[in-house]
Design an enzyme around this catalytic site. Structure first.
Site, PDB file in Angstrom:
ATOM      1  N   ARG A  88       0.847  -1.198   0.000  1.00 27.40           N
ATOM      2  CA  ARG A  88       0.000   0.000   0.000  1.00 27.40           C
ATOM      3  C   ARG A  88       0.876   1.239   0.000  1.00 27.40           C
ATOM      4  O   ARG A  88       1.775   1.355   0.827  1.00 27.40           O
ATOM      5  CB  ARG A  88      -0.798   0.032   1.319  1.00 27.40           C
ATOM      6  CG  ARG A  88      -2.175  -0.388   1.178  1.00 27.40           C
ATOM      7  CD  ARG A  88      -3.038  -0.223   2.386  1.00 27.40           C
ATOM      8  NE  ARG A  88      -2.572   0.419   3.602  1.00 27.40           N
ATOM      9  CZ  ARG A  88      -3.392   0.895   4.525  1.00 27.40           C
ATOM     10  NH1 ARG A  88      -4.689   0.842   4.347  1.00 27.40           N
ATOM     11  NH2 ARG A  88      -2.938   1.424   5.626  1.00 27.40           N
ATOM     12  N   THR A 121      -1.131   7.600  -0.555  1.00 27.09           N
ATOM     13  CA  THR A 121      -2.444   7.492  -1.226  1.00 27.09           C
ATOM     14  C   THR A 121      -3.265   6.309  -0.711  1.00 27.09           C
ATOM     15  O   THR A 121      -4.465   6.251  -0.949  1.00 27.09           O
ATOM     16  CB  THR A 121      -2.255   7.286  -2.739  1.00 27.09           C
ATOM     17  OG1 THR A 121      -1.616   6.010  -2.938  1.00 27.09           O
ATOM     18  CG2 THR A 121      -1.393   8.384  -3.364  1.00 27.09           C
ATOM     19  N   ASP A 158       0.416  -2.589  12.289  1.00 26.80           N
ATOM     20  CA  ASP A 158       0.853  -3.068  10.974  1.00 26.80           C
ATOM     21  C   ASP A 158       1.143  -4.559  11.058  1.00 26.80           C
ATOM     22  O   ASP A 158       2.113  -4.987  11.686  1.00 26.80           O
ATOM     23  CB  ASP A 158       2.098  -2.283  10.545  1.00 26.80           C
ATOM     24  CG  ASP A 158       2.492  -2.623   9.111  1.00 26.80           C
ATOM     25  OD1 ASP A 158       2.670  -3.828   8.801  1.00 26.80           O
ATOM     26  OD2 ASP A 158       2.601  -1.692   8.299  1.00 26.80           O
TER      27      ASP A 158
HETATM   28  C1  PRP Z   1      -1.272  -4.518   4.612  1.00 33.24           C
HETATM   29  C2  PRP Z   1      -2.145  -5.739   4.818  1.00 33.24           C
HETATM   30  C3  PRP Z   1      -2.976  -5.763   3.567  1.00 33.24           C
HETATM   31  C4  PRP Z   1      -3.170  -4.286   3.288  1.00 33.24           C
HETATM   32  C5  PRP Z   1      -4.552  -3.909   3.731  1.00 33.24           C
HETATM   33  O1  PRP Z   1      -0.226  -4.791   3.765  1.00 33.24           O
HETATM   34  O2  PRP Z   1      -1.418  -6.916   5.034  1.00 33.24           O
HETATM   35  O3  PRP Z   1      -2.352  -6.402   2.464  1.00 33.24           O
HETATM   36  O4  PRP Z   1      -2.187  -3.579   4.042  1.00 33.24           O
HETATM   37  O5  PRP Z   1      -4.825  -2.596   3.391  1.00 33.24           O
HETATM   38  P1  PRP Z   1      -5.919  -2.197   2.314  1.00 33.24           P
HETATM   39  O6  PRP Z   1      -7.137  -3.025   2.591  1.00 33.24           O
HETATM   40  O7  PRP Z   1      -6.144  -0.734   2.585  1.00 33.24           O
HETATM   41  O8  PRP Z   1      -5.371  -2.411   0.940  1.00 33.24           O
HETATM   42  P2  PRP Z   1       0.966  -3.739   3.461  1.00 33.24           P
HETATM   43  O9  PRP Z   1       0.659  -2.950   2.217  1.00 33.24           O
HETATM   44  O10 PRP Z   1       1.249  -2.950   4.689  1.00 33.24           O
HETATM   45  O11 PRP Z   1       2.165  -4.682   3.053  1.00 33.24           O
HETATM   46  P3  PRP Z   1       2.977  -5.741   3.952  1.00 33.24           P
HETATM   47  O12 PRP Z   1       2.061  -6.917   4.191  1.00 33.24           O
HETATM   48  O13 PRP Z   1       4.125  -6.083   3.071  1.00 33.24           O
HETATM   49  O14 PRP Z   1       3.388  -5.081   5.231  1.00 33.24           O
HETATM   50  N1  URA Z   2      -2.529  -2.782   7.099  1.00 37.28           N
HETATM   51  C1  URA Z   2      -2.196  -3.177   8.332  1.00 37.28           C
HETATM   52  O1  URA Z   2      -1.264  -3.971   8.518  1.00 37.28           O
HETATM   53  N2  URA Z   2      -2.898  -2.670   9.369  1.00 37.28           N
HETATM   54  C2  URA Z   2      -3.919  -1.807   9.213  1.00 37.28           C
HETATM   55  O2  URA Z   2      -4.543  -1.396  10.211  1.00 37.28           O
HETATM   56  C3  URA Z   2      -4.254  -1.400   7.914  1.00 37.28           C
HETATM   57  C4  URA Z   2      -3.547  -1.915   6.863  1.00 37.28           C
END
Ligand code: PRP
Ligand code: URA
Length: 213
Positions: free
Chosen positions: A108, A112, A204
């Protein structure tokens, strides 16, 4: 289980809720966090796969021969959304050790909150498998929606998704985009904050599973 929409379910099992409380606690360290995510993968995966088709085969017990069911067809593909979705995979594999595992890389954008794809490798032929997508968090829903768009583009049809915590905004958007996909949620939280983090959430998920910041 609460039915939130057609095809959208929230777990109510006390063991699932207990384990989610452990994950929410900011004092839970990486080792325990990872272990509990794995356990939730098993508990939630078990329920999400309750409708897998079976076929009877003939076997010999020590007493006599009988017909007994086994999982039918080409079985299962587990598809974690990287990175955090990986944490749920070992628990599901402990139930279905011969499942194939695909990977979809999504991150993400911090400003944005839009998802960006960086990797996609799925087991072949994906069209003949039940596909279980995993991600602990469904926040805006963008990552899950795009991951499932990719799977459908490559021929995936029978798709289910499990997430540990979801925000109402994301669940609505997800259901509008993919009403045919069964979504299983460990707990539906209150809302997203300005940074699109789930409240109260667990922070996170990727960082907490892998010990990064
Ligand atoms: C987190 C989570 C989802 C996403 C959810 O991943 O594991 O994939 O955010 O957010 P959304 O519903 O708003 O799209 P992140 O992008 O932080 O990547 P990571 O798992 O590599 O930390
Ligand atoms: N991704 C995460 O890991 N935690 C949140 O709360 C939202 C997106």
């Amino acid at each position: 289980m609460n039915k939130l929409f057609d095809n959208v379910y929230e777990f109510t099992h006390p063991l699932i809720q207990h384990k989610i409380t452990i994950l929410r606690d900011k004092n839970t360290g990486t080792n325990e966090f990872r272990k509990v995510v794995e356990e939730l993968g098993m508990l939630m995966g078990f329920e999400a796969l309750a409708d897998l088709e079976t076929v009877d085969i003939e076997i010999e017990t020590p007493i006599e021969s009988c017909k007994s069911p086994v999982i039918a067809g080409r079985k299962l593909a587990i598809v974690p959304i990287l990175r955090a979705g990986l944490g749920l995979v070992p628990g599901i594999l402990s139930l279905t050790p011969s499942a194939k595992v695909g990977h979809i890389g999504m991150y993400r954008d911090e400003e944005t909150h839009e998802p960006h794809e960086y990797f996609c490798k799925l087991p072949d032929p994906i069209s003949e498998r039940v596909i279980l997508v995993t991600d602990p968090m469904l926040a805006t829903g963008g990552s899950a929606i795009d991951a499932i768009n990719l799977i459908k583009k490559r021929g995936g049809k029978r798709i289910k998704m499990i997430c540990i915590i979801a925000a109402p905004e994301g669940v609505k958007k997800f259901h509008e985009a993919h009403p045919d996909v069964e979504l299983y949620i460990g707990h539906l939280d209150r809302e997203l904050n300005k940074a699109a983090y789930i409240c109260p959430g667990l922070g996170d998920a990727g960082d907490r599973i892998f010990g990064t910041k």
